[in-house]
Design an enzyme around this catalytic site. Structure first.
Site, PDB file in Angstrom:
ATOM      1  N   TYR A  51      81.384 -30.023  31.526  1.00 48.82           N
ATOM      2  CA  TYR A  51      80.647 -28.818  31.881  1.00 48.82           C
ATOM      3  C   TYR A  51      79.697 -29.131  33.040  1.00 48.82           C
ATOM      4  CZ  TYR A  51      79.014 -24.229  31.792  1.00 48.82           C
ATOM      5  OH  TYR A  51      78.710 -22.968  32.227  1.00 48.82           O
ATOM      6  N   ARG A 132      80.576 -15.328  40.412  1.00 59.55           N
ATOM      7  CA  ARG A 132      79.316 -16.053  40.645  1.00 59.55           C
ATOM      8  C   ARG A 132      79.311 -17.283  39.766  1.00 59.55           C
ATOM      9  NH1 ARG A 132      74.748 -16.763  37.278  1.00 59.55           N
ATOM     10  NH2 ARG A 132      76.267 -18.361  37.035  1.00 59.55           N
ATOM     11  N   LYS A 150      83.195 -23.910  28.958  1.00 54.16           N
ATOM     12  CA  LYS A 150      82.191 -23.368  28.046  1.00 54.16           C
ATOM     13  C   LYS A 150      82.747 -23.212  26.636  1.00 54.16           C
ATOM     14  CE  LYS A 150      77.971 -21.646  29.283  1.00 54.16           C
ATOM     15  NZ  LYS A 150      77.069 -20.936  30.124  1.00 54.16           N
ATOM     16  N   GLU A 221      80.645 -14.421  31.213  1.00 53.94           N
ATOM     17  CA  GLU A 221      80.184 -15.638  31.883  1.00 53.94           C
ATOM     18  C   GLU A 221      80.388 -15.543  33.389  1.00 53.94           C
ATOM     19  OE1 GLU A 221      79.022 -18.100  29.743  1.00 53.94           O
ATOM     20  OE2 GLU A 221      78.355 -18.979  31.610  1.00 53.94           O
ATOM     21  N   ASP A 222      79.337 -15.795  34.138  1.00 59.33           N
ATOM     22  CA  ASP A 222      79.438 -15.940  35.594  1.00 59.33           C
ATOM     23  C   ASP A 222      80.099 -14.759  36.312  1.00 59.33           C
ATOM     24  OD1 ASP A 222      78.054 -18.215  35.143  1.00 59.33           O
ATOM     25  OD2 ASP A 222      79.494 -19.597  36.008  1.00 59.33           O
ATOM     26  N   ASP A 244      76.016 -14.817  28.623  1.00 63.14           N
ATOM     27  CA  ASP A 244      75.248 -16.051  28.483  1.00 63.14           C
ATOM     28  C   ASP A 244      74.300 -16.287  29.646  1.00 63.14           C
ATOM     29  OD1 ASP A 244      74.665 -18.412  26.917  1.00 63.14           O
ATOM     30  OD2 ASP A 244      75.502 -19.512  28.606  1.00 63.14           O
ATOM     31  N   ASP A 245      74.682 -15.852  30.835  1.00 57.97           N
ATOM     32  CA  ASP A 245      73.797 -16.071  31.999  1.00 57.97           C
ATOM     33  C   ASP A 245      72.503 -15.289  31.845  1.00 57.97           C
ATOM     34  OD1 ASP A 245      75.813 -17.588  33.470  1.00 57.97           O
ATOM     35  OD2 ASP A 245      76.859 -15.681  33.441  1.00 57.97           O
ATOM     36  N   ASN A 385      71.724 -24.468  39.223  1.00 54.28           N
ATOM     37  CA  ASN A 385      72.840 -25.408  39.084  1.00 54.28           C
ATOM     38  C   ASN A 385      73.814 -25.207  40.236  1.00 54.28           C
ATOM     39  OD1 ASN A 385      72.177 -26.509  36.506  1.00 54.28           O
ATOM     40  ND2 ASN A 385      72.865 -24.619  35.556  1.00 54.28           N
TER      41      ASN A 385
HETATM   42  P1  NAI Z   1      72.144 -14.459  40.629  1.00 53.76           P
HETATM   43  O1  NAI Z   1      73.069 -14.549  41.775  1.00 53.76           O
HETATM   44  O2  NAI Z   1      72.264 -13.331  39.677  1.00 53.76           O
HETATM   45  O3  NAI Z   1      70.624 -14.482  41.177  1.00 53.76           O
HETATM   46  C1  NAI Z   1      70.149 -15.298  42.197  1.00 53.76           C
HETATM   47  C2  NAI Z   1      68.820 -14.706  42.647  1.00 53.76           C
HETATM   48  O4  NAI Z   1      68.216 -15.586  43.591  1.00 53.76           O
HETATM   49  C3  NAI Z   1      68.943 -13.346  43.325  1.00 53.76           C
HETATM   50  O5  NAI Z   1      67.951 -12.476  42.828  1.00 53.76           O
HETATM   51  C4  NAI Z   1      68.633 -13.637  44.781  1.00 53.76           C
HETATM   52  O6  NAI Z   1      67.997 -12.550  45.431  1.00 53.76           O
HETATM   53  C5  NAI Z   1      67.675 -14.787  44.626  1.00 53.76           C
HETATM   54  N1  NAI Z   1      67.560 -15.542  45.857  1.00 53.76           N
HETATM   55  C6  NAI Z   1      68.527 -15.910  46.714  1.00 53.76           C
HETATM   56  N2  NAI Z   1      67.974 -16.500  47.780  1.00 53.76           N
HETATM   57  C7  NAI Z   1      66.642 -16.526  47.574  1.00 53.76           C
HETATM   58  C8  NAI Z   1      65.543 -16.998  48.323  1.00 53.76           C
HETATM   59  N3  NAI Z   1      65.719 -17.584  49.500  1.00 53.76           N
HETATM   60  N4  NAI Z   1      64.322 -16.832  47.807  1.00 53.76           N
HETATM   61  C9  NAI Z   1      64.133 -16.260  46.619  1.00 53.76           C
HETATM   62  N5  NAI Z   1      65.140 -15.788  45.871  1.00 53.76           N
HETATM   63  C10 NAI Z   1      66.382 -15.919  46.349  1.00 53.76           C
HETATM   64  O7  NAI Z   1      72.279 -15.831  39.855  1.00 53.76           O
HETATM   65  P2  NAI Z   1      71.761 -16.172  38.385  1.00 53.76           P
HETATM   66  O8  NAI Z   1      72.781 -15.873  37.379  1.00 53.76           O
HETATM   67  O9  NAI Z   1      70.436 -15.557  38.178  1.00 53.76           O
HETATM   68  O10 NAI Z   1      71.651 -17.764  38.472  1.00 53.76           O
HETATM   69  C11 NAI Z   1      70.719 -18.375  39.329  1.00 53.76           C
HETATM   70  C12 NAI Z   1      70.795 -19.890  39.167  1.00 53.76           C
HETATM   71  O11 NAI Z   1      70.375 -20.232  37.871  1.00 53.76           O
HETATM   72  C13 NAI Z   1      72.194 -20.467  39.346  1.00 53.76           C
HETATM   73  O12 NAI Z   1      72.140 -21.632  40.114  1.00 53.76           O
HETATM   74  C14 NAI Z   1      72.613 -20.800  37.959  1.00 53.76           C
HETATM   75  O13 NAI Z   1      73.496 -21.909  37.914  1.00 53.76           O
HETATM   76  C15 NAI Z   1      71.298 -21.144  37.307  1.00 53.76           C
HETATM   77  N6  NAI Z   1      71.328 -21.001  35.866  1.00 53.76           N
HETATM   78  C16 NAI Z   1      70.804 -22.014  35.120  1.00 53.76           C
HETATM   79  C17 NAI Z   1      70.872 -21.957  33.760  1.00 53.76           C
HETATM   80  C18 NAI Z   1      70.253 -23.040  32.957  1.00 53.76           C
HETATM   81  O14 NAI Z   1      69.567 -23.858  33.467  1.00 53.76           O
HETATM   82  N7  NAI Z   1      70.444 -23.090  31.660  1.00 53.76           N
HETATM   83  C19 NAI Z   1      71.583 -20.881  33.079  1.00 53.76           C
HETATM   84  C20 NAI Z   1      72.026 -19.803  33.957  1.00 53.76           C
HETATM   85  C21 NAI Z   1      71.906 -19.890  35.306  1.00 53.76           C
END
Ligand code: NAI
Length: 538
Positions: A51, A132, A150, A221-222, A244-245, A385
């Site tokens: 994963y 995504r 997952k 998911e994603d 899950d996200d 991530n």
């Molecule tokens: P998403 O695509 O829904 O959201 C990303 C957000 O970041 C958007 O609101 C976007 O406007 C913002 N963004 C992009 N560029 C930016 C900048 N320069 N300044 C400020 N904000 C900016 O993605 P999601 O689902 O919210 O995931 C975000 C990250 O969190 C991913 O890398 C994902 O892998 C990680 N994640 C980590 C988890 C964990 O640690 N357990 C679980 C789920 C997600």
């Protein structure tokens, strides 16, 4: 167990993470029980290679890898025959387990299940449309790697029988130019389906799956955020499902925050959280934290006003209301607009900073030091991530705060020796695997009619309580990942009881007390060393 030892030795002899991933995928096909034995015995060591973070690269190069597909693709061209495709896939899988896999799939063969594999139910389906993937964007049909990765955590962490697990990828095309130009790409080579045609395919999938397997828990998911929130809203009350996200991430992060407050000795009601990134993860976390704060006596409005968001255009606030995506609106507070993170920290004075932006390195030295200047023990969670997207590393956060940071990340980092006293401090990994396998399994076991946010809140609180003081002192904000099965049993039991108490599902005959739930769940946990029956409730 010579097969296990041999497999672990062979795995450890490989240096490249992606080659380790491929090795484990081959082991999963060739000798399924040894594969699960290895993961159950060494989850902390092996999970990063089935994963996150390795699965990110695996999804990017999915079509080049010498691995077989374990899940089912539902493509845009399957409209009108989605139900038939699901059933065909399941029949083929069961036949493989009965005949082809034979001895090599000990413990998951019909003989091993204690049930007729031809009739095995689908307890859990993990479904993505690949738009995504982690912080890597649109990977089209390569998203299958996420569903496959997952779903096996359901088995490793919560003991869900692998015979009852279904990974799904909706291949609706891709807007990823690299993939579209790659002659070896195996997915649909066309622009992503959108609008009514997209919704109709998702709807057919959900209808057909429900008609065929009414109790099956569906984990979204994603998905891209334009679809993720809509799909969740549409289906969350029509049967057991969650995203899950949005929801799983919310629970693990709230658990990390609650554990952090045991370090800082702060009260939840006094926290001010600044989110860098306002997508699925951020907004999901914000809403769950607000729910937890409401329990302390605040109004909903007061609780929401403790959470602030930045997106790529700056601080989300009232003056930006007209152009905001719907999921951000509830967090558009009446505060002055701030264009960048440093000015937002200065204006809001957060106690915690959570990175969910996919912007690697965004928490630079100035940002981290600004948090340390405001807080004796700044809470900083760079959750993006894979590792390359993390807003800062653990080593940086430790160095820039003189070892005072309270830290959790999305991808794993190595421990750091604190300069001032030479103590080795461990980073916490906010790994959703602590929550979703147990919670999803509880929903499937009880035949829950729906999965409510209350359940995620309860899971977060319970998970934080399962972390011991000495684990907290060492920097871990969660229980030991190597004890994940014990943690999952406790969480599954707790959530099962809650589902039954809320009238959302039912218990098996002769199970009503906490002790009886624990015994029932333990007795039915898939154990790759012995024959395990599929719970009759599924
Ligand atoms: P998403 O695509 O829904 O959201 C990303 C957000 O970041 C958007 O609101 C976007 O406007 C913002 N963004 C992009 N560029 C930016 C900048 N320069 N300044 C400020 N904000 C900016 O993605 P999601 O689902 O919210 O995931 C975000 C990250 O969190 C991913 O890398 C994902 O892998 C990680 N994640 C980590 C988890 C964990 O640690 N357990 C679980 C789920 C997600």
């Amino acid at each position: 167990m010579p097969a296990l030892r041999t497999a672990l030795d062979a795995f450890r002899a490989i240096a490249d993470p992606l080659e380790r991933y491929v090795f484990l995928r081959h082991l999963q096909r060739r000798d399924t029980s040894t594969f699960y034995r290895a993961l159950v015995a060494k989850p902390l060591e092996l999970m990063p290679f089935v994963y996150t973070p390795t699965v990110g690269e695996a999804c990017e190069r999915y079509h080049e890898l010498p691995t077989e597909v374990n899940g089912v693709y539902i493509t845009a061209d399957d409209a009108g025959r989605v139900g038939a495709k699901l059933r065909e896939h399941w029949t083929t899988k069961m036949a493989w387990l009965r005949e082809g896999a034979g001895a090599s799939a000990r413990g998951v063969s019909a003989r091993g299940t204690g049930a007729n594999a031809g009739e095995a139910p689908v307890a859990v389906a993990v479904v993505t449309d690949g738009e995504r993937i982690l912080g890597l964007g649109d990977l089209g049909a390569g998203g299958m790697g996420i569903s496959e990765g997952k779903i096996l955590l359901y088995t490793v962490c919560a003991g869900v029988h692998p015979t009852t697990c279904l990974p799904v990828c909706l291949d609706v095309g891709t807007n990823n130019e690299r993939l579209l130009k790659d002659p070896n790409y195996k997915g649909l080579r066309r622009e992503r389906l959108k609008g009514e045609a997209y919704d109709a395919l998702v709807d057919e999938f959900m209808r057909e799956l429900r008609a065929w397997q009414p109790r099956c828990l569906v984990q979204f998911e994603d998905f891209g955020n334009a679809n993720a929130f809509r799909i969740l809203e549409k289906y969350r009350t029509t049967g057991p499902c969650f995203n899950d996200d949005i929801q799983g991430t919310a629970a693990i992060t709230l658990a990390a925050l609650l554990s952090s407050l045991r370090v800082t000795r702060g009260e939840l009601a006094d926290q001010k959280i600044l989110f860098y990134g306002a997508g699925e993860a951020g907004v999901g976390i914000g809403e769950l934290i607000a729910m937890a704060m409401e329990k302390t006596g605040m109004t909903h409005k007061q609780a929401m006003e403790r959470c602030y968001f930045m997106d790529s255009k700056g601080l989300v606030c009232k003056s930006r209301l007209s152009g905001l995506q719907p999921h951000k609106v509830a967090f558009a507070h009446d505060v002055e607009y701030q264009p960048d993170l440093l000015s937002a920290i200065d204006a809001i004075k957060p106690t915690a900073l959570i990175g969910v932006s996919t912007i690697g390195g965004a928490f630079n030295e100035d940002v981290v030091k600004a948090m340390a200047a405001l807080n004796e023990r700044p809470i900083i969670f760079p959750l993006s991530n894979p590792t390359s997207k993390a807003e800062c590393t653990f080593e940086q956060a430790m160095r820039w705060t003189d070892g005072k940071v309270v830290f959790a990340s999305g991808s794993p980092f190595d421990p750091v020796t604190r300069q001032r006293d030479g103590v080795k401090v461990f980073p916490a990994q906010a790994n959703n695997a602590y929550v979703f396998p147990a919670l999803g399994y509880a929903a499937a076991l009880t035949g829950a009619s729906q999965v409510t946010d209350d359940l995620f809140l309860a899971a977060a609180e319970a998970l934080s309580k399962l972390t011991t003081d000495s684990e907290i002192d060492a920097g871990h904000l969660f229980p030991d990942m190597n004890a994940i099965r014990d943690v999952s049993v406790a969480l599954t039991a707790e959530i099962c009881e809650m589902i039954v108490a809320q009238g959302l599902g039912s218990a098996p005959r002769d199970v009503s007390t906490h002790a009886e739930w624990l015994a029932y769940i333990k007795a039915h946990m898939y154990d790759p060393n012995v024959t395990t029956a599929i719970p009759s409730k599924l």
